[in-house]
Structures are given as C-alpha cells and as structure tokens.
Design a protein around this motif. Structure first.
Motif, PDB file in Angstrom:
ATOM      1  N   MET A 172      -3.079  25.578 -24.878  1.00 54.46           N
ATOM      2  CA  MET A 172      -2.413  24.287 -25.046  1.00 54.46           C
ATOM      3  C   MET A 172      -2.669  23.412 -23.818  1.00 54.46           C
ATOM      4  O   MET A 172      -2.806  23.907 -22.695  1.00 54.46           O
ATOM      5  CB  MET A 172      -0.913  24.563 -25.240  1.00 54.46           C
ATOM      6  N   SER A 203       1.401  14.199 -28.219  1.00 54.87           N
ATOM      7  CA  SER A 203       1.860  14.523 -26.859  1.00 54.87           C
ATOM      8  C   SER A 203       1.683  16.014 -26.634  1.00 54.87           C
ATOM      9  O   SER A 203       1.539  16.786 -27.595  1.00 54.87           O
ATOM     10  CB  SER A 203       3.345  14.150 -26.673  1.00 54.87           C
ATOM     11  N   GLY A 204       1.737  16.416 -25.373  1.00 60.71           N
ATOM     12  CA  GLY A 204       1.704  17.841 -25.052  1.00 60.71           C
ATOM     13  C   GLY A 204       2.918  18.545 -25.623  1.00 60.71           C
ATOM     14  O   GLY A 204       2.827  19.676 -26.113  1.00 60.71           O
ATOM     15  N   ALA A 205       4.069  17.878 -25.573  1.00 64.43           N
ATOM     16  CA  ALA A 205       5.294  18.475 -26.117  1.00 64.43           C
ATOM     17  C   ALA A 205       5.138  18.729 -27.620  1.00 64.43           C
ATOM     18  O   ALA A 205       5.567  19.768 -28.129  1.00 64.43           O
ATOM     19  CB  ALA A 205       6.489  17.563 -25.834  1.00 64.43           C
ATOM     20  N   SER A 247      -1.343  19.483 -22.096  1.00 63.60           N
ATOM     21  CA  SER A 247      -0.908  18.103 -22.079  1.00 63.60           C
ATOM     22  C   SER A 247      -2.145  17.300 -21.707  1.00 63.60           C
ATOM     23  O   SER A 247      -2.531  17.250 -20.539  1.00 63.60           O
ATOM     24  CB  SER A 247       0.203  17.875 -21.054  1.00 63.60           C
ATOM     25  N   ASP A 274      -0.181  27.457 -21.745  1.00 63.73           N
ATOM     26  CA  ASP A 274      -0.286  26.064 -21.313  1.00 63.73           C
ATOM     27  C   ASP A 274      -1.283  26.035 -20.150  1.00 63.73           C
ATOM     28  O   ASP A 274      -1.013  26.568 -19.072  1.00 63.73           O
ATOM     29  CB  ASP A 274       1.102  25.576 -20.869  1.00 63.73           C
ATOM     30  N   THR A 329      -2.434  14.322 -21.620  1.00 63.43           N
ATOM     31  CA  THR A 329      -1.962  13.209 -20.789  1.00 63.43           C
ATOM     32  C   THR A 329      -2.466  13.360 -19.353  1.00 63.43           C
ATOM     33  O   THR A 329      -2.642  12.368 -18.645  1.00 63.43           O
ATOM     34  CB  THR A 329      -0.420  13.247 -20.754  1.00 63.43           C
ATOM     35  N   LYS A 330      -2.663  14.590 -18.938  1.00 59.11           N
ATOM     36  CA  LYS A 330      -2.960  14.903 -17.550  1.00 59.11           C
ATOM     37  C   LYS A 330      -4.479  14.909 -17.331  1.00 59.11           C
ATOM     38  O   LYS A 330      -5.102  13.895 -17.527  1.00 59.11           O
ATOM     39  CB  LYS A 330      -2.288  16.235 -17.180  1.00 59.11           C
ATOM     40  N   SER A 353      -2.605  23.228 -18.835  1.00 55.90           N
ATOM     41  CA  SER A 353      -2.702  21.853 -18.324  1.00 55.90           C
ATOM     42  C   SER A 353      -3.017  21.809 -16.836  1.00 55.90           C
ATOM     43  O   SER A 353      -3.799  20.974 -16.381  1.00 55.90           O
ATOM     44  CB  SER A 353      -1.383  21.105 -18.560  1.00 55.90           C
ATOM     45  N   TYR A 354      -2.367  22.703 -16.041  1.00 60.23           N
ATOM     46  CA  TYR A 354      -2.520  22.636 -14.586  1.00 60.23           C
ATOM     47  C   TYR A 354      -3.926  22.996 -14.113  1.00 60.23           C
ATOM     48  O   TYR A 354      -4.330  22.627 -13.025  1.00 60.23           O
ATOM     49  CB  TYR A 354      -1.497  23.548 -13.882  1.00 60.23           C
ATOM     50  N   SER A 378       4.449  25.101 -13.840  1.00 59.36           N
ATOM     51  CA  SER A 378       4.859  23.817 -13.289  1.00 59.36           C
ATOM     52  C   SER A 378       5.573  24.026 -11.954  1.00 59.36           C
ATOM     53  O   SER A 378       6.394  24.932 -11.818  1.00 59.36           O
ATOM     54  CB  SER A 378       5.804  23.113 -14.245  1.00 59.36           C
ATOM     55  N   TRP A 436       1.150  13.394 -14.002  1.00 56.61           N
ATOM     56  CA  TRP A 436       0.164  13.782 -12.973  1.00 56.61           C
ATOM     57  C   TRP A 436      -1.203  13.856 -13.630  1.00 56.61           C
ATOM     58  O   TRP A 436      -1.340  13.628 -14.820  1.00 56.61           O
ATOM     59  CB  TRP A 436       0.544  15.122 -12.336  1.00 56.61           C
ATOM     60  N   TYR A 464       7.313  24.412 -17.883  1.00 56.74           N
ATOM     61  CA  TYR A 464       7.541  22.965 -17.942  1.00 56.74           C
ATOM     62  C   TYR A 464       8.907  22.703 -18.593  1.00 56.74           C
ATOM     63  O   TYR A 464       9.289  23.376 -19.546  1.00 56.74           O
ATOM     64  CB  TYR A 464       6.409  22.345 -18.764  1.00 56.74           C
ATOM     65  N   VAL A 504      -0.741   9.307 -23.698  1.00 57.53           N
ATOM     66  CA  VAL A 504       0.052  10.527 -23.842  1.00 57.53           C
ATOM     67  C   VAL A 504      -0.505  11.278 -25.047  1.00 57.53           C
ATOM     68  O   VAL A 504      -0.596  10.713 -26.140  1.00 57.53           O
ATOM     69  CB  VAL A 504       1.551  10.205 -24.050  1.00 57.53           C
ATOM     70  N   ALA A 505      -0.932  12.527 -24.846  1.00 57.06           N
ATOM     71  CA  ALA A 505      -1.522  13.300 -25.945  1.00 57.06           C
ATOM     72  C   ALA A 505      -1.454  14.789 -25.625  1.00 57.06           C
ATOM     73  O   ALA A 505      -1.231  15.176 -24.476  1.00 57.06           O
ATOM     74  CB  ALA A 505      -2.982  12.897 -26.166  1.00 57.06           C
TER      75      ALA A 505
END
Ligand SMILES: *Cc1c(COP(=O)(O)O)cnc(C)c1O
Length: 392
Positions: A203, A85-87, A205, A183, A207-208, A185-186, A158, A338, A111, A217-218
C-alpha cells in the motif's frame, strides 16, 4: 510477478500508447465518466470485466489505467489499484480480507488513521484486533489466532521509523494462511519492494513520494491479479474511493521524476543525518540504517537505504525551545503530510499535546520533531537547521 522492466521504461513509456494519442508525448486526460458502445455485444463484453475495460470511470479509466500499470511494475506485482487517498487504499485492503468473527494483527504504532480504522472501526463490525511490536517476530507469532485473517504492517513506521522483518513475517503468515499488507509509503518502491519479500498487498499514500509535488491526494494497492480483483469487486467498486482522471494524470507527471527525486532526497538526507548525529543539540536521530539505528542490520537487508524521512529528539529544556527551533526554520515549511518537493518540519508531540511537555497518547517523546527532506540545495538546508538549532 510481472516482467521486470527498467526504471526508465516504466516511468517514461510503460502503459502509454502514443500512436493512439497522435504521437503526443504526454497522455491525454480522459476526463469522462462514461464510455459508449456501438453494439449490445460490445457493451456486454466490456461490462463483464470492468477492471480491464473502459466501461464506467468508477471502475476503470484509460488515464488511471496507465498509472496502474506503472505502479504495479514499480512494486513488481501483477496489478495495482489507485484510490482517492492512502486512507481509502488501506481501508479497502483491510476490509476485503475480513468478516465478523475474524481477527486482525497490526503493528503497534501505525499511521494515525490506520490505527483509527483498525482500533475503532473494525470492532464495530465484529472484527477483533491486536496491536503487536512489529520488531518482535515471536510476539507476532504468539498473537496469531485461528481467526487471524490479516497482518497490517508499516515499515518504516510513521514518526519513529521502526522496521519489521518483512520476509520473516510474510513467511510466517503464509504458513498460517494469513494475508499481509504493508504500508510502503515511507520507503517508496525504489528503496524497498515488499512484494519481493513475500508481502501480499503493498500500500502507498501516493500523496507522498509517488506523486511528490504536494498537489494530489491519492492511494495505491499493489498485489497479485487475484487479490486486486478481489479488492476491486469488493470495497473498491462498493465504496468508490477513486481518484479523478486529472489527479491520475498529475500523478503520471509526478512519477516521471520519481527516480531523480529519490536519488536526490536520499543523498541530501544522508548529509543531513550525518550533520544532526554530530550536533550537540540533537539527542537522537531516527533514521533507518543510520549509525544510531538499533535495526541497522535489518534496514540494510531489506531496504536499499532510508528515504528523506527522519525524526529527531531535540535537546531542549522545554516546549518553548522546540517551538523556537521550529519557528526559526526558514526553508523548512511547517506542515503535515510529506514526500513533496519542499522540506518540512512537524513538531508533532508539541502540536498534539497542545504545548504540554509530556509524552502524548502514542507514547512519543515530547521533544520529537519530524523532518521531510525535499529537493532544495543540501548545504542550504543544513545552514537552515544550524541557525535554527542555535535558537533551541
Ligand atoms: C499520509 C499517510 C497515509 C494516508 O494517506 P492519505 O493519502 O493522506 O490518505 C497512510 N500511511 C502513511 C504512512 C502516511 O504517511
């Protein structure tokens, strides 16, 4: 930095060895926990470098390894690790850097689970934390201490899409011997590459956007070989937050379309932002690089463009107006997460505050609604927003 490959080569070929898959266009799912050796010497050799060799799937697996190579190339780093997961990825990246007595700096509004990790868990192990306005370089410099080991960034952040000047912060951190983690991700690696700006660990997520199909989820960490080795030998192998080979394979499939997905999402979102900025029922649009973005110049310097993520302040009289707007949307699904194929709406302040019209704990406006733009027809999404805004 690794050799630069074209995007098409990375997404379609890099890391794949079709001769050994009997010409199969799609690589196999190595659904195995374990790998066998013919001799003691071969086993010993493989076990000495579990990151590079197929030895045990908590460390490495051939399907996951293809994914690692593609992700590192996308971010322009030497290596990458994939997490469950991203976490898991962010926790491993932070924990690898610190020990009791150290200090971590984090952007003000990360986040939610990054905030929990940094604010609640690090102090349990004797690591102190400061949150700073990431848009204020002087504040970051002033908050650095002798014991600061890491700066945790998230750009755009976020919900409110605030940016940090990644090149300036990376340069400052280098002079102080402080590691930086961003991060990304966005933005996705197609719209922003933090490592090119000097950031140590990038980093995601996954998942997005990276997977993009709302079925995995990764998480991902990208960095230099030395840093990735350090994270691998430490938190990665110890805490074991790994993806299964099947999830890695789904991600390989998701990545095939990363280029077309992001191109489409960026184009559609530009039209939607333009529509919303002119709409009388919208008080404010939060979107990097848009005409109303106070950090527009920085956005244009370090990002190719905004992605499909935006937030809006809806000019409603009360919470019921926000709820009517969200309930009326037909194409936008109401959900968290998302970055998938489907457009989403999340009236976060209203949900978090259980319907009370006031700023929630994170200081967000009560009328803030987050949108994730997917792959639907742009004019159909705009028509959906238009009819729902009538209901505000
Ligand atoms: C979703 C998200 C995460 C966490 O990733 P998971 O894959 O859900 O563990 C981290 N950072 C950002 C910006 C996110 O949106």
């Amino acid at each position: 930095m690794t050799d630069e490959h074209t995007l098409s080569f990375i997404l379609n070929q890099l890391g794949e060895d079709r001769d050994s898959y009997r010409g199969a266009v799609t690589p196999p799912i190595f659904e195995t926990s374990n790998f066998a050796f013919a001799t003691v010497a071969a086993m010993r050799a493989a076990g000495q470098d579990e990151l590079a060799n197929a030895f045990y799937t908590r460390g490495n697996n051939p399907t996951v390894e293809i994914l690692r190579r593609k992700l590192a190339a996308l971010e322009g780093t030497e290596d990458a690790l994939v997490f469950g997961s991203g976490a898991g990825a962010i926790a491993a990246g932070v924990l690898a850097a610190v020990r009791a007595g150290d200090h971590v700096l984090c952007v003000q509004k990360p986040y939610a689970w990054t905030r929990v990790l940094v604010r609640d868990w690090l102090p349990r192990f004797g690591v102190s934390v400061s949150f700073v306005d990431g848009g204020d370089l002087a504040a970051i410099e002033a908050a650095l201490t002798e014991r600061t080991r890491m700066i945790v960034l998230e750009s755009p952040n976020s919900l409110t899409m605030e940016l940090q000047d990644l090149a300036a912060i990376a340069a400052l951190a280098r002079t102080r011997g402080v590691r930086t983690l961003c991060d990304n991700s966005y933005a996705s690696p197609l719209l922003q590459r933090p490592a090119d700006l000097g950031i140590d660990l990038v980093m995601h997520s996954a998942t997005k956007y990276l997977n993009g199909h709302s079925d995995v989820v990764a998480g991902v960490l990208c960095g230099s070989r030395a840093l990735i080795q350090e994270v691998f030998r430490g938190p990665f192998m110890t805490f074991g937050a790994i993806p299964g080979p099947f999830e890695a394979w789904l991600m390989l499939r998701g990545l095939r379309t990363l280029g077309v997905r992001m191109e489409r999402v960026v184009r559609t979102t530009a039209r939607i932002v333009e529509f919303l900025e002119r709409h009388p029922k919208i008080a404010r649009v939060y979107y990097p690089g848009s005409s109303g973005d106070p950090q527009r110049d920085l956005a244009r310097t370090q990002m190719r463009s905004g992605s499909g993520m935006l937030s809006i302040e809806v000019r409603a009289e009360d919470v019921a107006g926000i709820e009517r707007f969200c309930d009326s949307l037909k194409l936008f699904l109401m959900a968290v997460s998302w970055g998938g194929h489907e457009s989403l709406v999340w009236p976060l302040a209203v949900v978090i505050r259980d319907g009370r019209a006031e700023s929630n704990r994170t200081g967000l406006p009560w009328n803030l609604v987050r949108l994730s733009i997917g792959l639907e027809q742009p004019e159909e999404l705009i028509a959906d927003l238009e009819q729902a805004l009538v209901q505000v």
